[in-house]
Motif scaffolding. Structure first.
Motif, mmCIF file in Angstrom:
data_model
loop_
_atom_site.group_PDB
_atom_site.id
_atom_site.type_symbol
_atom_site.label_atom_id
_atom_site.label_comp_id
_atom_site.label_asym_id
_atom_site.label_seq_id
_atom_site.Cartn_x
_atom_site.Cartn_y
_atom_site.Cartn_z
ATOM 1 N N GLY A 244 0.568 -0.623 0.008
ATOM 2 C CA GLY A 244 0.071 -0.255 -0.056
ATOM 3 C C GLY A 244 0.875 1.097 0.017
ATOM 4 N N LEU A 245 0.426 1.722 0.519
ATOM 5 C CA LEU A 245 1.319 3.441 0.787
ATOM 6 C C LEU A 245 2.557 3.262 1.372
ATOM 7 N N TRP A 246 2.390 2.503 2.075
ATOM 8 C CA TRP A 246 4.127 1.766 3.230
ATOM 9 C C TRP A 246 5.164 1.497 2.264
ATOM 10 N N ALA A 247 4.215 1.182 0.603
ATOM 11 C CA ALA A 247 6.069 0.815 -1.128
ATOM 12 C C ALA A 247 6.642 1.922 -0.529
ATOM 13 N N TYR A 248 6.043 3.092 -0.632
ATOM 14 C CA TYR A 248 5.938 4.220 -1.296
ATOM 15 C C TYR A 248 7.345 5.232 -0.061
ATOM 16 N N SER A 249 6.829 4.730 1.212
ATOM 17 C CA SER A 249 7.617 5.959 2.179
ATOM 18 C C SER A 249 7.624 4.920 3.677
ATOM 19 N N ARG A 250 8.463 4.908 4.225
ATOM 20 C CA ARG A 250 8.340 3.859 5.713
ATOM 21 C C ARG A 250 8.018 4.304 6.028
ATOM 22 N N HIS A 251 6.936 5.273 6.214
ATOM 23 C CA HIS A 251 6.285 6.010 7.144
ATOM 24 C C HIS A 251 5.852 6.955 6.853
ATOM 25 N N PRO A 252 4.363 6.421 5.821
ATOM 26 C CA PRO A 252 3.513 7.548 5.399
ATOM 27 C C PRO A 252 2.737 8.495 5.707
ATOM 28 N N ASN A 253 2.140 7.596 7.179
ATOM 29 C CA ASN A 253 1.409 8.480 8.107
ATOM 30 C C ASN A 253 2.281 9.577 8.881
ATOM 31 N N GLU A 371 14.497 -6.468 -3.378
ATOM 32 C CA GLU A 371 12.821 -6.172 -3.999
ATOM 33 C C GLU A 371 12.375 -7.466 -3.233
ATOM 34 N N SER A 372 13.183 -8.224 -3.594
ATOM 35 C CA SER A 372 12.727 -10.061 -3.263
ATOM 36 C C SER A 372 12.606 -10.535 -1.020
ATOM 37 N N VAL A 373 13.331 -9.483 -0.802
ATOM 38 C CA VAL A 373 12.808 -9.483 0.774
ATOM 39 C C VAL A 373 12.161 -8.945 1.245
ATOM 40 N N VAL A 374 11.684 -6.854 0.618
ATOM 41 C CA VAL A 374 10.685 -6.150 1.242
ATOM 42 C C VAL A 374 9.932 -7.073 0.746
ATOM 43 N N TRP A 375 8.782 -7.517 -0.376
ATOM 44 C CA TRP A 375 8.304 -7.451 -1.077
ATOM 45 C C TRP A 375 7.358 -9.013 -1.809
ATOM 46 N N GLY A 376 8.637 -9.943 -1.682
ATOM 47 C CA GLY A 376 8.489 -11.221 -1.600
ATOM 48 C C GLY A 376 8.193 -11.247 -3.548
ATOM 49 N N ARG A 377 7.594 -13.288 -3.670
ATOM 50 C CA ARG A 377 7.852 -12.982 -4.907
ATOM 51 C C ARG A 377 6.621 -12.641 -5.918
ATOM 52 N N ASP A 378 5.220 -12.071 -4.385
ATOM 53 C CA ASP A 378 4.069 -11.595 -4.339
ATOM 54 C C ASP A 378 3.773 -9.897 -4.713
ATOM 55 N N LYS A 379 5.233 -9.319 -4.931
ATOM 56 C CA LYS A 379 4.854 -7.777 -5.457
ATOM 57 C C LYS A 379 4.674 -8.035 -6.598
ATOM 58 N N LYS A 380 3.824 -7.133 -6.328
ATOM 59 C CA LYS A 380 3.116 -6.854 -7.674
ATOM 60 C C LYS A 380 3.531 -4.758 -8.390
ATOM 61 N N GLU A 381 3.629 -5.378 -9.503
ATOM 62 C CA GLU A 381 4.629 -3.867 -10.000
ATOM 63 C C GLU A 381 2.986 -2.858 -10.201
#
Length: 381
Positions: A244-253, A371-381
């Motif tokens: 979600g928004l956490w893919a673009y910022s580590r602290h979007p809030n 990216e494999s660590v951050v999002w895993g194999r199921d990451k959607k571009e």
């Protein structure tokens, strides 16, 4: 008492009640922290105090000239008729938007259980283990109780600026910035809800893995729009949200929180009424030499005045930056390699830093591995 009265009398009239209330609140939360051995007393007031200070300035015509009882808000006669007896449309706008901010934060604080008097922010518990008991109590008094209360007081000052400048009708800049502030709150609310949904999924997944009964399965339809994401077991095993928004910022809030208060601070400064953010002092006063500054530091005042105008937002940004560094140091110790990979790929606040980090990793040839660590194999571009 006489000394306190004398000090208060020296405070400009527009600050007298807020300063009095801030001093009383600081003393109260510090004493409560000693009695309860819990230093999060001021944390529970974060959601209310900026709204109280903002409301004080926005509603100045409602207050009597003298307090009816201790800490009752009042509007000193010395403020003048135009300030104390007529409402400022701009201050009322700020109050309305800040009230929405309070409602969002109160809801998130409530559902996380942080209004319970027994709850304490985990970061204070960690800090307590790192400092001697006496030094922790010094931090408790000077920073946790006093500095935070002063910062919460500062967050009410944009309404003070609006209330004390000419009470003109709302300008297009006011409407645009007010609308932008609400949009930012919408993003912040979504970020909070995505994190809440992730922990719901993680809790349900761990319960299933351990064979625990009585834990409802995760259903994204039960969460707010934009928050029910398609989490995977890899997300739960990672331990922290990166979608979600956490893919673009580590602290979007946190990004939204800082952006919101910058917008609130700028509303009166970008309006047609003075004071303006860009002051004429820059054009009419030559830059003083170093020798002139050393001889009379007051020569810097015309150049520092704009910084005073943006002090609320500037102070909050400084606090968020330092506290986020401390928070992430705790998170790195907990998740180690996984969170370091997240730091490599995603910016702390700005999505632009995330884009920049992606380019650097691609240039180095290790983007896919990170990216494999951050999002895993199921990451959607």
């Amino acid at each position: 008492m006489a000394t306190a009265t004398t000090i208060l009398a020296s405070v400009p009239p527009e600050y007298q009640w807020p300063v009095e209330f801030c001093a009383a609140t600081t003393a109260a939360v510090w004493i409560l922290s000693l009695i309860t051995s819990n230093v999060s007393q001021v944390d529970r007031l974060w959601t209310f105090l900026p709204t109280i200070y903002t409301g004080y300035y926005a509603l100045l015509p409602l207050w009597p000239e003298e307090p009816l009882f201790f800490l009752f808000p009042y509007s000193p006669k010395s403020l003048g008729w135009a300030v104390a007896k007529t409402f400022s449309p701009r201050a009322l706008l700020i109050f309305g938007v800040v009230f929405v901010w309070m409602s969002r934060l109160s809801y998130n604080t409530y559902r996380r259980g942080l209004f319970r008097l027994s709850d304490e922010d985990y970061r204070w518990a960690v800090l307590r283990t790192k400092l001697p008991a006496w030094l922790f109590q010094v931090v408790n008094l000077t920073f946790i109780a006093a500095t935070q209360n002063v910062l919460l007081l500062l967050l009410g000052f944009p309404a003070k600026v609006a209330a004390t400048q000419p009470h003109t009708t709302l300008a297009p800049s006011d409407i645009a910035l007010g609308a932008l502030a609400l949009v930012v709150l919408g993003f912040e609310f979504t970020a909070d809800n995505q994190q809440w949904a992730f922990h719901a999924y993680k809790h349900a997944h761990e319960a299933t893995e351990k064979g625990k009964a009585g834990v409802a399965p995760y259903d994204k339809r039960e969460h707010w729009p934009g928050a029910g994401l398609d989490f995977t077991p890899e997300d739960a095993k990672r331990g922290f949200i990166t979608r979600g928004l956490w893919a673009y910022s580590r602290h979007p809030n946190f990004l939204c929180e800082q952006s919101f208060w910058w917008i609130i601070t700028l509303i009166p400064l970008l309006s047609p009424s003075p004071p303006h953010l860009i002051r004429t002092t820059f054009a009419t006063h030559p830059i003083p030499s170093l020798s002139a500054i050393l001889e009379n530091p007051a020569t810097l005042l015309p150049f520092l005045a704009p910084l005073a105008d943006v002090a609320p937002a500037l102070s909050l940004t400084a606090l968020f930056f330092s506290s986020t560094l401390f928070t992430e140091s705790i998170t790195v110790n907990k998740y180690q390699r996984k969170y370091r990979a997240y730091q490599q790929r995603v910016g702390m606040f700005s999505p632009l830093r995330t884009w920049e980090k992606g380019l650097k990793l691609a240039w180095r040839g290790n983007k896919a591995a990170v990216e494999s660590v951050v999002w895993g194999r199921d990451k959607k571009e």
